[in-house]
Design a protein around this motif. Sequence first.
Motif, PDB file in Angstrom:
ATOM      1  N   TRP A  36       1.000  -1.058   0.209  1.00  0.00           N
ATOM      2  CA  TRP A  36      -0.116  -0.099   0.021  1.00  0.00           C
ATOM      3  C   TRP A  36       0.944   1.248  -0.062  1.00  0.00           C
ATOM      4  O   TRP A  36       1.821   1.166   0.667  1.00  0.00           O
ATOM      5  CB  TRP A  36      -0.811   0.047   1.059  1.00  0.00           C
ATOM      6  N   ARG A  38       0.929   5.762  -0.957  1.00  0.00           N
ATOM      7  CA  ARG A  38       0.402   7.103  -1.371  1.00  0.00           C
ATOM      8  C   ARG A  38       1.497   8.252  -1.418  1.00  0.00           C
ATOM      9  O   ARG A  38       2.478   8.042  -0.740  1.00  0.00           O
ATOM     10  CB  ARG A  38      -0.740   7.306  -0.370  1.00  0.00           C
ATOM     11  N   GLN A  60      -6.808   0.416  -8.569  1.00  0.00           N
ATOM     12  CA  GLN A  60      -6.787   1.253  -7.316  1.00  0.00           C
ATOM     13  C   GLN A  60      -7.756   0.865  -6.215  1.00  0.00           C
ATOM     14  O   GLN A  60      -8.955   0.691  -6.366  1.00  0.00           O
ATOM     15  CB  GLN A  60      -7.196   2.786  -7.683  1.00  0.00           C
ATOM     16  N   ASN A  62      -8.766   1.893  -2.396  1.00  0.00           N
ATOM     17  CA  ASN A  62      -8.543   2.772  -1.158  1.00  0.00           C
ATOM     18  C   ASN A  62      -8.396   2.074   0.089  1.00  0.00           C
ATOM     19  O   ASN A  62      -9.386   1.331   0.419  1.00  0.00           O
ATOM     20  CB  ASN A  62      -9.968   3.757  -1.235  1.00  0.00           C
TER      21      ASN A  62
END
Length: 66
Positions: A36, A38, A60, A62
């Motif tokens: 994971w 970001r 993708q 979330n």
Amino acid sequence: MEACGAGAGGEAEVTLGDDVVRVRADEVAVVQANTWHRFVAAGTGRLRMVCIHASDVMVQENRADA
């Protein structure tokens, strides 16, 4: 390698699993497959970056706690 983000300008705070690192222009963050991640703009200027994905398909998901 699943994905790679290269800073083209500005600074980013990059979350890689449970670790957080800072990436500046001309630096690279490499993300291993199934990790994971970001990228968040962290400097005072505009974040510009190039992302390279080794797969033809990008999925993708979330993260609930992000």
